[in-house]
Design a protein around this motif. Structure first.
Motif, mmCIF file in Angstrom:
data_model
loop_
_atom_site.group_PDB
_atom_site.id
_atom_site.type_symbol
_atom_site.label_atom_id
_atom_site.label_comp_id
_atom_site.label_asym_id
_atom_site.label_seq_id
_atom_site.Cartn_x
_atom_site.Cartn_y
_atom_site.Cartn_z
ATOM 1 N N ARG A 145 0.821 -1.215 0.000
ATOM 2 C CA ARG A 145 0.000 0.000 0.000
ATOM 3 C C ARG A 145 0.853 1.261 0.000
ATOM 4 N NH1 ARG A 145 -4.722 -2.004 4.119
ATOM 5 N NH2 ARG A 145 -5.882 -3.139 2.540
ATOM 6 N N ARG A 146 1.985 1.235 0.701
ATOM 7 C CA ARG A 146 2.891 2.395 0.728
ATOM 8 C C ARG A 146 4.218 1.973 1.340
ATOM 9 N NH1 ARG A 146 2.270 5.502 6.138
ATOM 10 N NH2 ARG A 146 1.099 3.936 7.256
ATOM 11 N N VAL A 147 5.246 2.750 1.042
ATOM 12 C CA VAL A 147 6.581 2.570 1.607
ATOM 13 C C VAL A 147 7.004 3.925 2.164
ATOM 14 C CG1 VAL A 147 8.980 1.965 1.148
ATOM 15 C CG2 VAL A 147 7.138 0.752 -0.054
ATOM 16 N N VAL A 148 7.462 3.932 3.420
ATOM 17 C CA VAL A 148 7.811 5.176 4.091
ATOM 18 C C VAL A 148 9.229 5.079 4.641
ATOM 19 C CG1 VAL A 148 7.190 6.760 5.963
ATOM 20 C CG2 VAL A 148 5.396 5.480 4.775
ATOM 21 N N PRO A 149 10.140 5.977 4.244
ATOM 22 C CA PRO A 149 11.447 6.002 4.880
ATOM 23 C C PRO A 149 11.300 6.499 6.322
ATOM 24 C CG PRO A 149 11.262 7.794 3.308
ATOM 25 C CD PRO A 149 10.014 6.987 3.195
ATOM 26 N N ASN A 150 12.029 5.857 7.231
ATOM 27 C CA ASN A 150 12.038 6.244 8.638
ATOM 28 C C ASN A 150 13.415 6.811 8.956
ATOM 29 O OD1 ASN A 150 9.445 5.165 9.076
ATOM 30 N ND2 ASN A 150 10.290 3.148 9.472
ATOM 31 N N VAL A 173 1.333 -3.276 4.020
ATOM 32 C CA VAL A 173 0.820 -4.297 3.116
ATOM 33 C C VAL A 173 -0.648 -4.540 3.444
ATOM 34 C CG1 VAL A 173 3.079 -5.401 2.798
ATOM 35 C CG2 VAL A 173 1.571 -6.176 4.643
ATOM 36 N N ASP A 174 -1.353 -5.191 2.515
ATOM 37 C CA ASP A 174 -2.768 -5.461 2.756
ATOM 38 C C ASP A 174 -2.978 -6.668 3.667
ATOM 39 O OD1 ASP A 174 -2.019 -7.404 0.909
ATOM 40 O OD2 ASP A 174 -3.831 -7.200 -0.297
ATOM 41 N N ASP A 175 -1.966 -7.541 3.827
ATOM 42 C CA ASP A 175 -2.102 -8.738 4.661
ATOM 43 C C ASP A 175 -0.797 -8.999 5.405
ATOM 44 O OD1 ASP A 175 -2.472 -11.248 5.809
ATOM 45 O OD2 ASP A 175 -3.431 -12.099 4.023
ATOM 46 N N VAL A 176 -0.666 -8.406 6.575
ATOM 47 C CA VAL A 176 0.582 -8.526 7.337
ATOM 48 C C VAL A 176 0.811 -9.952 7.827
ATOM 49 C CG1 VAL A 176 -0.323 -7.864 9.609
ATOM 50 C CG2 VAL A 176 2.051 -7.351 9.030
ATOM 51 N N ASP A 177 -0.247 -10.701 8.086
ATOM 52 C CA ASP A 177 -0.068 -12.086 8.528
ATOM 53 C C ASP A 177 0.553 -12.937 7.424
ATOM 54 O OD1 ASP A 177 -1.301 -12.327 11.359
ATOM 55 O OD2 ASP A 177 -2.777 -11.165 10.233
ATOM 56 N N ALA A 178 0.107 -12.741 6.181
ATOM 57 C CA ALA A 178 0.698 -13.462 5.050
ATOM 58 C C ALA A 178 2.145 -13.037 4.848
ATOM 59 C CB ALA A 178 -0.114 -13.220 3.784
ATOM 60 N N ALA A 179 2.422 -11.736 4.992
ATOM 61 C CA ALA A 179 3.796 -11.249 4.853
ATOM 62 C C ALA A 179 4.695 -11.863 5.924
ATOM 63 C CB ALA A 179 3.832 -9.725 4.939
ATOM 64 N N TYR A 180 4.202 -11.921 7.147
ATOM 65 C CA TYR A 180 4.980 -12.504 8.251
ATOM 66 C C TYR A 180 5.293 -13.970 7.965
ATOM 67 C CZ TYR A 180 6.292 -13.592 13.086
ATOM 68 O OH TYR A 180 6.959 -13.993 14.219
ATOM 69 N N ALA A 181 4.296 -14.717 7.515
ATOM 70 C CA ALA A 181 4.509 -16.132 7.196
ATOM 71 C C ALA A 181 5.552 -16.291 6.090
ATOM 72 C CB ALA A 181 3.185 -16.784 6.790
ATOM 73 N N ALA A 182 5.482 -15.470 5.057
ATOM 74 C CA ALA A 182 6.428 -15.559 3.945
ATOM 75 C C ALA A 182 7.846 -15.208 4.389
ATOM 76 C CB ALA A 182 5.990 -14.636 2.799
ATOM 77 N N VAL A 225 -2.041 -0.537 14.611
ATOM 78 C CA VAL A 225 -1.408 -1.323 13.555
ATOM 79 C C VAL A 225 -1.046 -2.710 14.072
ATOM 80 C CG1 VAL A 225 -0.465 0.711 12.376
ATOM 81 C CG2 VAL A 225 0.959 -0.543 14.004
ATOM 82 N N ARG A 226 -0.937 -3.641 13.145
ATOM 83 C CA ARG A 226 -0.396 -4.976 13.410
ATOM 84 C C ARG A 226 0.901 -5.004 12.626
ATOM 85 N NH1 ARG A 226 -1.619 -9.818 15.382
ATOM 86 N NH2 ARG A 226 -1.241 -11.730 14.206
ATOM 87 N N ARG A 227 2.028 -5.354 13.278
ATOM 88 C CA ARG A 227 3.309 -5.216 12.589
ATOM 89 C C ARG A 227 4.359 -6.178 13.109
ATOM 90 N NH1 ARG A 227 6.754 -0.138 14.889
ATOM 91 N NH2 ARG A 227 6.674 -0.692 17.086
ATOM 92 N N PHE A 228 5.429 -6.277 12.324
ATOM 93 C CA PHE A 228 6.649 -6.978 12.726
ATOM 94 C C PHE A 228 7.823 -6.290 12.066
ATOM 95 C CE2 PHE A 228 5.565 -9.025 8.738
ATOM 96 C CZ PHE A 228 6.781 -9.327 8.140
ATOM 97 N N PHE A 229 9.025 -6.539 12.588
ATOM 98 C CA PHE A 229 10.255 -6.039 11.975
ATOM 99 C C PHE A 229 11.038 -7.242 11.468
ATOM 100 C CE2 PHE A 229 11.131 -2.103 14.922
ATOM 101 C CZ PHE A 229 9.884 -1.595 14.643
ATOM 102 N N ALA A 230 11.657 -7.100 10.305
ATOM 103 C CA ALA A 230 12.544 -8.126 9.759
ATOM 104 C C ALA A 230 13.786 -7.437 9.207
ATOM 105 C CB ALA A 230 11.849 -8.912 8.659
ATOM 106 N N ASN A 274 10.026 -2.404 8.933
ATOM 107 C CA ASN A 274 8.797 -2.488 9.708
ATOM 108 C C ASN A 274 7.678 -2.820 8.720
ATOM 109 O OD1 ASN A 274 6.607 -1.969 11.488
ATOM 110 N ND2 ASN A 274 6.728 0.232 11.147
ATOM 111 N N VAL A 275 7.090 -3.998 8.823
ATOM 112 C CA VAL A 275 6.023 -4.420 7.921
ATOM 113 C C VAL A 275 4.723 -4.371 8.701
ATOM 114 C CG1 VAL A 275 5.205 -6.248 6.380
ATOM 115 C CG2 VAL A 275 7.670 -5.923 6.721
ATOM 116 N N LEU A 276 3.724 -3.687 8.146
ATOM 117 C CA LEU A 276 2.504 -3.439 8.930
ATOM 118 C C LEU A 276 1.256 -3.426 8.088
ATOM 119 C CD1 LEU A 276 1.413 0.006 9.028
ATOM 120 C CD2 LEU A 276 3.902 -0.115 8.789
ATOM 121 N N SER A 277 0.137 -3.597 8.762
ATOM 122 C CA SER A 277 -1.198 -3.320 8.245
ATOM 123 C C SER A 277 -1.930 -2.571 9.325
ATOM 124 C CB SER A 277 -1.973 -4.605 7.951
ATOM 125 O OG SER A 277 -1.495 -5.290 6.837
ATOM 126 N N HIS A 278 -2.804 -1.663 8.930
ATOM 127 C CA HIS A 278 -3.678 -1.021 9.909
ATOM 128 C C HIS A 278 -4.753 -2.025 10.275
ATOM 129 C CE1 HIS A 278 -1.611 2.587 8.575
ATOM 130 N NE2 HIS A 278 -1.954 3.078 9.751
#
Length: 120
Positions: free
Chosen positions: A4-9, A70-79, A98-103, A112-116
């Motif tokens: 959905r978007r990419v944001v530099p931190n 991303v639209d599906d953070v759970d799928a991203a986390y699994a991948a 948000v629901r998120r994880f860092f990799a 930081n990978v997240l979905s609202h």
């Protein structure tokens, strides 16, 4: 899964947040979120064009180099887990919605990978 978007931190000292807001305001960015520890600016004409300034991360062990919504953070986390990449911060729901994880990516950057919550 879609991005959905990419944001530099950008990791900054607390006194640099206001100066950053002023500087990027000159380029047309406006404040869209400010939780003290994180300030996010966005383009009014292209709201997904954003940049964040963090003094620290409220629950994460480090300031991630970028955030990817991303639209599906759970799928991203699994991948990402299945790939063997290092999980720096496990998947969790955060109090700010948000629901998120860092990799860690192959070059060592933390993402930081997240979905609202409620949107994916």
């Amino acid at each position: 899964m879609s991005v959905r978007r990419v944001v530099p931190n950008l990791h900054v000292r607390p006194e640099e947040q206001e100066r950053s807001r002023a500087f990027y305001g000159l380029l047309g960015f406006e404040e869209v979120m400010n939780q003290g520890w994180i300030l996010t600016l966005a383009s009014p004409s292209t709201p997904s064009a954003q940049v964040s300034f963090l003094t620290h991360d409220a629950t994460g062990p480090v300031v991630a180099d970028m955030s990817i919504e991303v639209d599906d953070v759970d799928a991203a986390y699994a991948a990402v887990r299945a790939s063997g990449a290092e999980i720096v911060h496990t998947l969790r729901d955060e109090e700010w919605g948000v629901r998120r994880f860092f990799a860690r990516d192959p070059s060592g950057r933390v993402v930081n990978v997240l979905s609202h919550r409620g949107t994916g």
